[in-house]
Structures are given as structure tokens and as C-alpha cells.
Motif scaffolding. Structure first.
Motif, PDB file in Angstrom:
ATOM      1  N   ALA A  43      -1.537   2.123   1.097  1.00  0.00           N
ATOM      2  CA  ALA A  43      -1.501   1.767  -0.328  1.00  0.00           C
ATOM      3  C   ALA A  43      -1.641   3.024  -1.196  1.00  0.00           C
ATOM      4  O   ALA A  43      -0.915   3.175  -2.193  1.00  0.00           O
ATOM      5  CB  ALA A  43      -2.605   0.780  -0.657  1.00  0.00           C
ATOM      6  N   LEU A  44      -2.562   3.911  -0.838  1.00  0.00           N
ATOM      7  CA  LEU A  44      -2.738   5.131  -1.622  1.00  0.00           C
ATOM      8  C   LEU A  44      -1.490   6.006  -1.572  1.00  0.00           C
ATOM      9  O   LEU A  44      -1.097   6.605  -2.574  1.00  0.00           O
ATOM     10  CB  LEU A  44      -3.951   5.912  -1.118  1.00  0.00           C
ATOM     11  CG  LEU A  44      -5.303   5.293  -1.438  1.00  0.00           C
ATOM     12  CD1 LEU A  44      -6.426   6.060  -0.737  1.00  0.00           C
ATOM     13  CD2 LEU A  44      -5.545   5.253  -2.928  1.00  0.00           C
ATOM     14  N   ASP A  45      -0.844   6.082  -0.392  1.00  0.00           N
ATOM     15  CA  ASP A  45       0.387   6.861  -0.262  1.00  0.00           C
ATOM     16  C   ASP A  45       1.486   6.305  -1.173  1.00  0.00           C
ATOM     17  O   ASP A  45       2.221   7.060  -1.816  1.00  0.00           O
ATOM     18  CB  ASP A  45       0.887   6.869   1.189  1.00  0.00           C
ATOM     19  CG  ASP A  45       0.055   7.761   2.084  1.00  0.00           C
ATOM     20  OD1 ASP A  45      -0.738   8.593   1.567  1.00  0.00           O
ATOM     21  OD2 ASP A  45       0.168   7.622   3.316  1.00  0.00           O
ATOM     22  N   LYS A  46       1.593   4.991  -1.230  1.00  0.00           N
ATOM     23  CA  LYS A  46       2.638   4.367  -2.050  1.00  0.00           C
ATOM     24  C   LYS A  46       2.349   4.508  -3.542  1.00  0.00           C
ATOM     25  O   LYS A  46       3.272   4.527  -4.347  1.00  0.00           O
ATOM     26  CB  LYS A  46       2.781   2.901  -1.678  1.00  0.00           C
ATOM     27  CG  LYS A  46       3.427   2.730  -0.318  1.00  0.00           C
ATOM     28  CD  LYS A  46       3.545   1.296   0.094  1.00  0.00           C
ATOM     29  CE  LYS A  46       4.167   1.225   1.474  1.00  0.00           C
ATOM     30  NZ  LYS A  46       4.203  -0.109   2.019  1.00  0.00           N
ATOM     31  N   LEU A  47       1.082   4.582  -3.898  1.00  0.00           N
ATOM     32  CA  LEU A  47       0.724   4.706  -5.315  1.00  0.00           C
ATOM     33  C   LEU A  47       0.857   6.129  -5.856  1.00  0.00           C
ATOM     34  O   LEU A  47       0.876   6.325  -7.048  1.00  0.00           O
ATOM     35  CB  LEU A  47      -0.713   4.204  -5.540  1.00  0.00           C
ATOM     36  CG  LEU A  47      -0.907   2.707  -5.365  1.00  0.00           C
ATOM     37  CD1 LEU A  47      -2.392   2.353  -5.389  1.00  0.00           C
ATOM     38  CD2 LEU A  47      -0.162   1.933  -6.451  1.00  0.00           C
ATOM     39  N   ARG A  48       0.956   7.074  -4.977  1.00  0.00           N
ATOM     40  CA  ARG A  48       1.051   8.466  -5.414  1.00  0.00           C
ATOM     41  C   ARG A  48       2.435   8.848  -5.824  1.00  0.00           C
ATOM     42  O   ARG A  48       3.421   8.473  -5.590  1.00  0.00           O
ATOM     43  CB  ARG A  48       0.581   9.418  -4.291  1.00  0.00           C
ATOM     44  CG  ARG A  48      -0.878   9.285  -4.086  1.00  0.00           C
ATOM     45  CD  ARG A  48      -1.385  10.245  -3.078  1.00  0.00           C
ATOM     46  NE  ARG A  48      -2.793   9.947  -2.867  1.00  0.00           N
ATOM     47  CZ  ARG A  48      -3.455  10.200  -1.779  1.00  0.00           C
ATOM     48  NH1 ARG A  48      -2.871  10.774  -0.772  1.00  0.00           N
ATOM     49  NH2 ARG A  48      -4.712   9.920  -1.670  1.00  0.00           N
TER      50      ARG A  48
END
Length: 84
Positions: A79-84
Motif C-alpha cells: 500500500a505504501l509503495d502504491k501511494l508514493r
């Protein structure tokens, strides 16, 4: 959500209610500073509660908890990777 926590029903009567209300009781005991950490640990906590409710041996309980923790960490990272 934790403010409305009630005593959990017996697992045999209401398995989902038992898991949710047991988890809410634990969340209710969390203070404001660690509430986010407690919320992030939901899958681990529920796996532990579920294993206890089923009466499985400690090895299987540990396996459920470790699997939940690893899956949650992986999902958080994705999720963090996709939000960056």
C-alpha cells in the motif's frame, strides 16, 4: 469504535461477534499514543483470539499469528509503495 466495546459473546454462540468484541476490548485498553499501532496489529490480535477460542495448540496459534503478521506487513508495504 472501542468506546462501544461490549463483553464478547461465547465463541460457540457467535464466532464473529466473539472475535470482534474481544478485539474491541483490547483496543479499548490501548491509550491514544499506541492506538494506531494497536489498529495495525488487528489481524495479529484477531488470529490470536481466534486460535484461543478454537482451543488449538500453541504451535498452531503461533503459526496463525506469524502468518497474519507477515501478511499484514506485506500488505502495508504494498500500500505504501502504491501511494508514493
Amino acid at each position: 469504535m472501542a468506546a462501544h466495546a461490549s463483553d464478547p459473546p461465547a465463541y460457540s454462540q457467535d464466532p464473529a461477534g466473539h472475535l470482534i468484541d474481544s478485539w474491541k476490548q483490547e483496543l479499548k485498553d490501548a491509550n491514544v499514543k499506541n492506538a494506531l499501532t494497536q489498529l495495525e496489529a488487528q489481524s495479529v490480535d484477531m488470529s490470536r483470539i481466534w486460535g484461543k477460542a478454537l482451543g488449538v495448540d500453541s504451535g498452531l496459534q503461533d503459526s496463525l499469528v506469524y502468518g497474519a503478521r507477515d501478511n499484514a506487513a506485506s500488505a502495508r508495504s504494498d500500500a505504501l509503495d502504491k501511494l508514493r
